[in-house]
Design an enzyme around this catalytic site. Structure first.
Site, PDB file in Angstrom:
ATOM      1  N   GLU A  36       0.736  -1.258   0.070  1.00 47.01           N
ATOM      2  CA  GLU A  36      -0.039  -0.099   0.201  1.00 47.01           C
ATOM      3  C   GLU A  36       0.975   1.302  -0.137  1.00 47.01           C
ATOM      4  O   GLU A  36       1.508   1.492   0.897  1.00 47.01           O
ATOM      5  CB  GLU A  36      -1.016   0.028   1.278  1.00 47.01           C
ATOM      6  CG  GLU A  36      -1.842   1.242   1.324  1.00 47.01           C
ATOM      7  CD  GLU A  36      -2.882   1.342   2.415  1.00 47.01           C
ATOM      8  OE1 GLU A  36      -2.769   0.387   3.451  1.00 47.01           O
ATOM      9  OE2 GLU A  36      -3.482   2.268   2.267  1.00 47.01           O
ATOM     10  N   ARG A 289       5.210 -12.856   9.529  1.00 45.52           N
ATOM     11  CA  ARG A 289       5.739 -11.523   8.983  1.00 45.52           C
ATOM     12  C   ARG A 289       7.174 -11.477   9.714  1.00 45.52           C
ATOM     13  O   ARG A 289       7.369 -12.173  10.873  1.00 45.52           O
ATOM     14  CB  ARG A 289       5.031 -10.296   9.232  1.00 45.52           C
ATOM     15  CG  ARG A 289       4.606  -9.999  10.693  1.00 45.52           C
ATOM     16  CD  ARG A 289       3.230  -9.114  10.799  1.00 45.52           C
ATOM     17  NE  ARG A 289       3.737  -7.639  10.290  1.00 45.52           N
ATOM     18  CZ  ARG A 289       3.220  -7.052   9.389  1.00 45.52           C
ATOM     19  NH1 ARG A 289       2.082  -7.626   8.572  1.00 45.52           N
ATOM     20  NH2 ARG A 289       3.250  -5.881   9.087  1.00 45.52           N
ATOM     21  N   LYS A 299       4.560   0.852   9.169  1.00 41.63           N
ATOM     22  CA  LYS A 299       4.804   1.968   8.531  1.00 41.63           C
ATOM     23  C   LYS A 299       4.186   3.130   9.294  1.00 41.63           C
ATOM     24  O   LYS A 299       4.647   4.227   9.041  1.00 41.63           O
ATOM     25  CB  LYS A 299       4.129   1.987   7.040  1.00 41.63           C
ATOM     26  CG  LYS A 299       4.800   1.121   6.009  1.00 41.63           C
ATOM     27  CD  LYS A 299       4.324   1.154   4.629  1.00 41.63           C
ATOM     28  CE  LYS A 299       3.234   0.253   4.779  1.00 41.63           C
ATOM     29  NZ  LYS A 299       2.575  -0.189   3.279  1.00 41.63           N
TER      30      LYS A 299
HETATM   31  P1  ATP Z   1       2.891  -2.034   7.755  1.00 43.19           P
HETATM   32  O1  ATP Z   1       1.853  -2.430   8.830  1.00 43.19           O
HETATM   33  O2  ATP Z   1       4.237  -1.777   7.918  1.00 43.19           O
HETATM   34  O3  ATP Z   1       2.428  -0.701   7.226  1.00 43.19           O
HETATM   35  P2  ATP Z   1       1.566  -3.687   5.554  1.00 43.19           P
HETATM   36  O4  ATP Z   1       1.239  -5.163   5.745  1.00 43.19           O
HETATM   37  O5  ATP Z   1       0.429  -2.677   5.990  1.00 43.19           O
HETATM   38  O6  ATP Z   1       2.653  -3.252   6.603  1.00 43.19           O
HETATM   39  P3  ATP Z   1       1.957  -3.407   3.047  1.00 43.19           P
HETATM   40  O7  ATP Z   1       2.259  -2.320   2.119  1.00 43.19           O
HETATM   41  O8  ATP Z   1       0.098  -3.704   2.956  1.00 43.19           O
HETATM   42  O9  ATP Z   1       2.177  -3.230   4.405  1.00 43.19           O
HETATM   43  O10 ATP Z   1       2.625  -4.863   2.583  1.00 43.19           O
HETATM   44  C1  ATP Z   1       2.963  -5.032   1.413  1.00 43.19           C
HETATM   45  C2  ATP Z   1       3.251  -6.690   1.462  1.00 43.19           C
HETATM   46  O11 ATP Z   1       4.249  -6.719   2.214  1.00 43.19           O
HETATM   47  C3  ATP Z   1       2.087  -7.382   1.988  1.00 43.19           C
HETATM   48  O12 ATP Z   1       2.041  -8.574   1.415  1.00 43.19           O
HETATM   49  C4  ATP Z   1       2.434  -7.740   3.464  1.00 43.19           C
HETATM   50  O13 ATP Z   1       2.035  -9.035   3.853  1.00 43.19           O
HETATM   51  C5  ATP Z   1       4.071  -7.880   3.010  1.00 43.19           C
HETATM   52  N1  ATP Z   1       4.708  -7.241   4.545  1.00 43.19           N
HETATM   53  C6  ATP Z   1       4.602  -6.103   5.303  1.00 43.19           C
HETATM   54  N2  ATP Z   1       5.043  -6.224   6.418  1.00 43.19           N
HETATM   55  C7  ATP Z   1       5.817  -7.441   6.272  1.00 43.19           C
HETATM   56  C8  ATP Z   1       6.821  -8.109   7.391  1.00 43.19           C
HETATM   57  N3  ATP Z   1       7.062  -7.208   8.531  1.00 43.19           N
HETATM   58  N4  ATP Z   1       7.258  -9.350   6.841  1.00 43.19           N
HETATM   59  C9  ATP Z   1       7.103  -9.921   5.832  1.00 43.19           C
HETATM   60  N5  ATP Z   1       6.160  -9.267   5.163  1.00 43.19           N
HETATM   61  C10 ATP Z   1       5.492  -8.175   5.111  1.00 43.19           C
HETATM   62 MG    MG Z   2      -1.314  -2.690   4.835  1.00 43.45          MG
END
Ligand code: ATP
Ligand code: MG
Length: 584
Positions: A36, A289, A299
């Protein structure tokens, strides 16, 4: 932490993919990385990128980068651009044998690189896919669900909807006629209603033990300008509706996501099933994760640190963002090696940051050029060395890599040594410089400390020493052994450089677990010094890594200018947290 020999990684997801290839279920594997665009990527994303691109790479398939941009309120073009820059940096050159992710932690790979097809589709024109490009087909799918009686327009407020779902009560609008639903949905799209006035909901099961199946919201009204679609839409699909359909529309075979989406999987499957989509449908598979000690990863929290000025920006070298680590000097090959090393499982865990540090040291020990630099200088005068004279000593560039060759470093009567390498009243077994004691200057002479000069405050400001002029390499006394060897720099030839010493941003291993994470910020996470460096560091290159001998690994900061050299400490030589390498 030695790795097994260079085998391709294996894990339960790769096993599933291999089975699907073997059984003929899929002939072409297609994964995606769907960030995102609401912040910069961090090292957790590295794990997802390496998994998705890695699988595409290993199975000769494709991997799309897709902006998961269904929420206009939080998303920005700046983030889209930074995400693409980071993904490119991380995966460009992966197919290069020398950058095999395994090789970076271990010996050079013996596996021939597979043809790199993985990101051709996503970046043929360096453009990602956008979920928002599918707003029209996704809307048509919504219309189809309404037509088949599987979705309805609900007039409850967001709060009422939440409450009804929590207690499992049906909406009074659940049995609306199809024709009325179609009309209301079209009018939602046309902008007739205000934000939050109505939603489109799937008609599934208000009694389901899985909350996500209790008539989840598929569309909401948001009169907002979207970074990619502008004002074309005022209704936006929710993640669960947009994601499975985006996967489907792109022909994704395996939709890999983190464990928190496990409970969403029945909804993912329900939507594809309810639409009776013909071709082979994507399969969602979850993995744990990455969480890392001494940092925060979401983020939202990283944005707080940036917005509140607690760090210098998204690329602050103390952050676990990809851009921060790049600025700090961590290479893409190290991040790939680390991602492969930690592996893929179903179990949530907290990975020690030491594992990342190990991966950095393992690579840099092989690749970094050795240089002499003094961070906290103490002046030394070699009293028996002629004034005004200078000679050039041979210094090896990298003992781990003979092809790196050697260089000349200037030696003269006045030098700087590390102030921590002298003690006036040392403890027993102190093998550095002390009054009356001897040490070898790296690549140079053995010197003896004859006199300690102090200022009026009693602080040591200079050491007057004599050198054994026969003890330098090649000289008759070159084999003479003394217990300590220290680094040094010739004072008149020294290059001054700003060095930024970074330490962990938090003082506790799991700042998230302890309440307000900002209460645990390490006040000493950045120290800026002016170092005295050997003159060759004036030609430091941003793509190279340097080991300042006996101190740490450094790389050039992008803010450096020809007469204003700035080095970032990427990592100390050993794990010396709370104990400076120079004092070890
Ligand atoms: P954040 O909570 O840090 O914003 P998010 O999951 O909302 O993380 P996204 O931009 O939606 O962030 O993530 C893009 C991809 O990366 C998704 O498939 C998510 O599952 C993966 N991802 C995000 N954070 C991690 C992590 N700490 N370890 C492994 N994969 C991750
Ligand atoms: Mg997300």
């Amino acid at each position: 932490m030695p790795l097994p020999p260079n085998e391709p990684p294996s894990d339960f997801i790769r096993d599933i993919v291999a089975d699907d290839v073997r059984s003929g279920k899929h002939t072409k594997i297609h994964t995606r990385f769907p960030p995102e665009p609401n912040g910069y990527l961090h090292i957790g994303h590295t794990k997802a990128i390496c998994l998705n691109f890695g699988i595409a790479h290993e199975f000769g398939g494709l991997c799309n980068v897709r902006m998961d941009d269904t929420n206009p309120a939080k998303e920005e073009v700046e983030y889209v651009n930074s995400i693409m820059a980071d993904v490119h940096w991380l995966i460009d050159g992966w197919a290069d044998k020398n950058l095999n992710p395994k090789a970076a932690l271990d010996q050079p790979s013996t596996i021939p690189p597979l043809p790199w097809t993985g990101y051709a589709v996503a970046s043929i024109d360096h453009q990602p896919f956008f979920a928002s490009n599918y707003f029209e087909p996704i809307y048509q799918y919504a219309v189809q669900l309404v037509r088949s009686g599987k979705a309805y327009v609900c007039d409850m407020t967001p709060e009422e909807t939440d409450e009804y779902r929590r207690i499992g009560r049906e909406s009074p609008f659940r049995e609306r006629e199809v024709a009325e639903n179609l009309d209301l949905l079209a009018r939602m799209k046309a902008g007739e209603f205000s934000d939050g006035a109505r939603t489109l909901r799937a008609k599934i099961d208000m009694q389901s033990p899985n909350m996500w199946l209790r008539d989840p919201v598929l569309y909401r009204i948001r009169h907002a300008t979207h970074h990619h679609t502008g004002d074309a839409w005022c209704i936006y699909p929710l993640y669960d509706f947009a994601h499975c359909l985006s996967d489907y529309l792109e022909g994704i075979t395996h939709s890999l996501c983190t464990l928190e989406f496990e409970v969403h999987r029945p909804l993912y499957d329900w939507i594809l099933e309810a639409l009776e989509l013909p071709d082979s449908r994507p399969k969602q598979i979850e993995f744990a994760r990455l969480n890392l000690t001494y940092t925060v990863m979401s983020k939202r929290k990283l944005k707080q640190l940036v917005d509140e000025g607690l760090v210098r920006g998204w690329d602050d070298p103390r952050l676990p963002t990809i851009s921060g680590m790049r600025r700090r000097g961590v290479t893409a090959s190290v991040l790939r090696a680390f991602s492969y090393h930690i592996g893929i499982t179903k179990y949530p865990s907290l990975t020690e940051v030491d594992a990342l540090e190990h991966a950095i040291r393992a690579e840099f020990n092989r690749s970094a050029l050795r240089r002499l630099a003094v961070l906290r200088p103490l002046k030394v005068v070699i009293t028996n060395y002629p004034e005004g004279e200078m000679e050039e000593l041979d210094a090896i560039n990298n003992p781990e890599d003979p092809s790196a060759g050697s260089r000349k470093i200037p030696f003269s009567r006045e030098l700087f040594i590390e102030s921590a390498d002298f003690m006036e009243t040392p403890p027993p077994k102190y093998f550095r410089l002390k009054p009356g004691g001897e040490v070898r200057l790296k690549y140079g002479y053995i010197i003896k400390c004859d006199e300690v000069v102090k200022n009026s405050l009693g602080e040591v400001i200079e050491l007057r020493c004599s050198a054994d002029l026969k003890s330098k390499s090649g000289g008759p006394n070159s084999q003479r052994k003394v217990k300590g060897t220290i680094h040094w720099v010739s004072a008149p030839h020294a290059l001054e450089a700003e060095v930024r010493l970074y330490d962990r941003l938090f003082t506790v291993p799991d700042p998230d677990a302890e309440g307000d994470f900002k209460a645990f910020i390490n006040p000493h996470s950045l120290e800026v010094l002016t170092a005295k460096c050997e003159p060759s560091l004036g030609d430091a290159k941003p793509e190279l890594r340097y080991q300042f001998e006996r101190l740490a690994y450094f790389s050039l900061d992008p803010d450096s200018r020809p007469n204003e050299v700035i080095f970032n400490r990427t990592i100390t030589l050993r794990d010396t947290w709370a104990k400076e390498a120079t004092k070890a």
